[in-house]
Design a protein around this motif. Structure first.
Motif, PDB file in Angstrom:
ATOM      1  N   PRO A  21      52.198  67.147  61.945  1.00 22.84           N
ATOM      2  CA  PRO A  21      52.087  67.301  60.481  1.00 22.84           C
ATOM      3  C   PRO A  21      51.703  66.036  59.896  1.00 22.84           C
ATOM      4  CG  PRO A  21      54.230  66.934  61.563  1.00 22.84           C
ATOM      5  CD  PRO A  21      53.315  67.417  62.664  1.00 22.84           C
ATOM      6  N   CYS A  22      51.722  66.306  58.508  1.00 23.09           N
ATOM      7  CA  CYS A  22      51.233  65.086  57.695  1.00 23.09           C
ATOM      8  C   CYS A  22      52.142  63.899  58.045  1.00 23.09           C
ATOM      9  CB  CYS A  22      51.065  65.390  56.386  1.00 23.09           C
ATOM     10  SG  CYS A  22      50.655  64.063  55.208  1.00 23.09           S
ATOM     11  N   LEU A  23      51.839  62.705  58.430  1.00 21.72           N
ATOM     12  CA  LEU A  23      52.695  61.772  58.652  1.00 21.72           C
ATOM     13  C   LEU A  23      53.369  61.081  57.210  1.00 21.72           C
ATOM     14  CD1 LEU A  23      50.222  59.764  60.978  1.00 21.72           C
ATOM     15  CD2 LEU A  23      52.225  61.259  61.420  1.00 21.72           C
ATOM     16  N   PRO A  24      54.564  60.665  57.376  1.00 19.30           N
ATOM     17  CA  PRO A  24      55.174  59.885  56.349  1.00 19.30           C
ATOM     18  C   PRO A  24      54.188  59.064  55.548  1.00 19.30           C
ATOM     19  CG  PRO A  24      56.475  59.957  58.227  1.00 19.30           C
ATOM     20  CD  PRO A  24      55.190  60.273  58.683  1.00 19.30           C
ATOM     21  N   GLY A  25      54.125  59.262  54.440  1.00 22.84           N
ATOM     22  CA  GLY A  25      53.211  58.275  53.255  1.00 22.84           C
ATOM     23  C   GLY A  25      51.770  58.740  53.164  1.00 22.84           C
ATOM     24  N   ALA A  26      51.365  59.616  54.111  1.00 28.40           N
ATOM     25  CA  ALA A  26      50.112  60.156  53.841  1.00 28.40           C
ATOM     26  C   ALA A  26      49.958  61.172  53.128  1.00 28.40           C
ATOM     27  CB  ALA A  26      49.305  60.599  55.435  1.00 28.40           C
ATOM     28  N   ARG A  27      49.044  61.312  52.123  1.00 33.75           N
ATOM     29  CA  ARG A  27      49.008  62.453  51.210  1.00 33.75           C
ATOM     30  C   ARG A  27      47.989  63.424  51.738  1.00 33.75           C
ATOM     31  NH1 ARG A  27      48.064  59.298  45.605  1.00 33.75           N
ATOM     32  NH2 ARG A  27      48.362  61.349  44.858  1.00 33.75           N
ATOM     33  N   PRO A  28      48.248  64.793  51.625  1.00 32.38           N
ATOM     34  CA  PRO A  28      47.364  65.696  52.317  1.00 32.38           C
ATOM     35  C   PRO A  28      46.232  66.070  51.380  1.00 32.38           C
ATOM     36  CG  PRO A  28      49.352  66.753  51.404  1.00 32.38           C
ATOM     37  CD  PRO A  28      49.743  65.281  51.247  1.00 32.38           C
ATOM     38  N   CYS A  29      45.195  66.922  52.018  1.00 29.65           N
ATOM     39  CA  CYS A  29      43.869  67.100  51.332  1.00 29.65           C
ATOM     40  C   CYS A  29      44.460  68.334  50.443  1.00 29.65           C
ATOM     41  CB  CYS A  29      43.062  67.546  52.399  1.00 29.65           C
ATOM     42  SG  CYS A  29      41.534  68.455  51.685  1.00 29.65           S
ATOM     43  N   ILE A  30      44.185  68.493  49.199  1.00 32.37           N
ATOM     44  CA  ILE A  30      44.282  69.303  48.199  1.00 32.37           C
ATOM     45  C   ILE A  30      42.715  69.906  48.321  1.00 32.37           C
ATOM     46  CG2 ILE A  30      44.718  70.190  45.722  1.00 32.37           C
ATOM     47  CD1 ILE A  30      46.579  67.986  45.789  1.00 32.37           C
ATOM     48  N   PRO A  31      42.648  71.151  49.179  1.00 27.49           N
ATOM     49  CA  PRO A  31      41.010  71.774  49.021  1.00 27.49           C
ATOM     50  C   PRO A  31      40.833  72.401  48.003  1.00 27.49           C
ATOM     51  CG  PRO A  31      42.883  73.157  50.155  1.00 27.49           C
ATOM     52  CD  PRO A  31      43.616  72.005  49.778  1.00 27.49           C
ATOM     53  N   LYS A  32      39.407  72.332  47.651  1.00 28.22           N
ATOM     54  CA  LYS A  32      38.717  73.052  46.550  1.00 28.22           C
ATOM     55  C   LYS A  32      37.461  73.558  47.180  1.00 28.22           C
ATOM     56  CE  LYS A  32      37.048  72.224  42.150  1.00 28.22           C
ATOM     57  NZ  LYS A  32      37.123  71.858  40.719  1.00 28.22           N
ATOM     58  N   ASP A  33      37.514  74.906  46.958  1.00 28.50           N
ATOM     59  CA  ASP A  33      36.408  75.615  47.538  1.00 28.50           C
ATOM     60  C   ASP A  33      35.128  75.780  46.438  1.00 28.50           C
ATOM     61  OD1 ASP A  33      34.638  77.600  48.540  1.00 28.50           O
ATOM     62  OD2 ASP A  33      36.197  79.187  49.142  1.00 28.50           O
ATOM     63  N   PHE A  34      33.939  75.456  46.851  1.00 29.92           N
ATOM     64  CA  PHE A  34      32.898  75.361  45.991  1.00 29.92           C
ATOM     65  C   PHE A  34      31.821  76.263  46.452  1.00 29.92           C
ATOM     66  CE2 PHE A  34      33.968  71.086  44.808  1.00 29.92           C
ATOM     67  CZ  PHE A  34      33.691  70.945  43.874  1.00 29.92           C
ATOM     68  N   GLY A  35      32.269  77.638  47.035  1.00 29.42           N
ATOM     69  CA  GLY A  35      31.778  78.476  48.023  1.00 29.42           C
ATOM     70  C   GLY A  35      30.930  78.044  49.099  1.00 29.42           C
ATOM     71  N   HIS A  36      29.976  78.679  49.460  1.00 28.66           N
ATOM     72  CA  HIS A  36      29.128  78.585  50.654  1.00 28.66           C
ATOM     73  C   HIS A  36      30.008  78.517  52.016  1.00 28.66           C
ATOM     74  CE1 HIS A  36      25.900  78.006  47.866  1.00 28.66           C
ATOM     75  NE2 HIS A  36      26.945  77.198  47.090  1.00 28.66           N
ATOM     76  N   GLY A  37      31.258  78.986  51.937  1.00 31.18           N
ATOM     77  CA  GLY A  37      32.108  79.118  53.127  1.00 31.18           C
ATOM     78  C   GLY A  37      32.795  77.456  53.487  1.00 31.18           C
ATOM     79  N   SER A  38      32.764  76.692  52.753  1.00 28.91           N
ATOM     80  CA  SER A  38      33.541  75.315  53.053  1.00 28.91           C
ATOM     81  C   SER A  38      34.143  75.056  52.018  1.00 28.91           C
ATOM     82  CB  SER A  38      32.489  74.343  53.686  1.00 28.91           C
ATOM     83  OG  SER A  38      31.636  74.117  52.545  1.00 28.91           O
ATOM     84  N   VAL A  39      35.241  73.844  52.149  1.00 30.71           N
ATOM     85  CA  VAL A  39      35.875  73.300  51.327  1.00 30.71           C
ATOM     86  C   VAL A  39      35.838  71.821  51.209  1.00 30.71           C
ATOM     87  CG1 VAL A  39      37.532  75.210  51.275  1.00 30.71           C
ATOM     88  CG2 VAL A  39      37.946  73.192  52.595  1.00 30.71           C
ATOM     89  N   VAL A  40      36.040  71.115  50.142  1.00 29.43           N
ATOM     90  CA  VAL A  40      36.032  69.560  49.926  1.00 29.43           C
ATOM     91  C   VAL A  40      37.656  69.397  49.619  1.00 29.43           C
ATOM     92  CG1 VAL A  40      33.768  69.315  49.368  1.00 29.43           C
ATOM     93  CG2 VAL A  40      35.536  69.475  47.491  1.00 29.43           C
ATOM     94  N   CYS A  41      37.967  68.019  49.877  1.00 28.03           N
ATOM     95  CA  CYS A  41      39.135  67.619  49.510  1.00 28.03           C
ATOM     96  C   CYS A  41      39.102  67.001  47.965  1.00 28.03           C
ATOM     97  CB  CYS A  41      39.959  66.467  50.516  1.00 28.03           C
ATOM     98  SG  CYS A  41      39.948  67.000  51.987  1.00 28.03           S
TER      99      CYS A  41
END
Length: 190
Positions: free
Chosen positions: A3-23
């Motif tokens: 799991p996400c370690l204490p203090g680390a902020r997780p990726c909030i995914p954004k989909d721009f299409g083409h089958g992949s996401v960015v944070c």
């Protein structure tokens, strides 16, 4: 995956299409990592990203000393993943794949990790608000990011420039009397 370690902020995914996401990384939010800590002897930490959506997902494993490994009379280390509910070599690896480390032979020293700062990258960074620039650069270079410590800067233009240019286009100027940095270098990269 842990799991996400204490203090680390997780990726909030954004989909721009083409089958992949960015944070998402903007003026108010950018994912972070806890500071990296060297693993215990015979252990490793792996961060994995994938087109399917993994973004620097952390997992741990340990190397098991083997007296004999295939093709070696001296032995080596075998890679095993430590994953909840799974024990063994084949998890996430093609059947029969074995990583062997011979710690008695060292070939190179790693000076660091980094990326390229091209004209295109610099132009896009400079289009961000100052808080977004700060978050982005922190995500690359800080202890809460991926801790880049090297940057490659292309000399003159590259295929990621908006125009062709060089530092001295005067024929036969072997003493470089007409050498000048371009605006792209002075305003964006130096």
């Amino acid at each position: 995956t842990l799991p996400c370690l204490p203090g680390a902020r997780p990726c909030i995914p954004k989909d721009f299409g083409h089958g992949s996401v960015v944070c998402v990384c903007n003026a108010t939010y950018c994912d972070t990592l806890d500071p990296l800590v060297l693993p215990a002897p015979s252990s490793y930490v792996k961060y994995e990203s994938s087109k399917a959506g993994k973004r620097l997902e952390r997992s741990e494993g340990r190397f098991q000393h083997s007296l004999r490994t295939p093709g070696s009379a001296t032995g080596g280390w075998r890679c095993h993943h430590r994953t909840p509910g799974h024990h063994g070599l084949s998890w996430g690896l093609p059947t029969g794949l074995l990583l062997t480390l011979n710690t008695s032979s060292l070939y190179q020293h790693v000076k660091g990790f980094g990326g390229s700062l091209s004209d295109a990258a610099a132009m896009n960074i400079l289009k961000l608000s100052q808080p977004a620039q700060d978050n982005l650069l922190r995500s690359y270079f800080s202890e809460s990011g991926i801790e880049y410590n090297l940057v490659r800067v292309p000399m003159a233009c590259s295929d990621f420039s908006v125009r062709p240019y060089s530092y001295d286009d005067v024929p036969d100027d072997y003493e470089l009397k007409h050498f000048r940095l371009a605006d792209e270098d002075v305003k964006m990269k130096v």
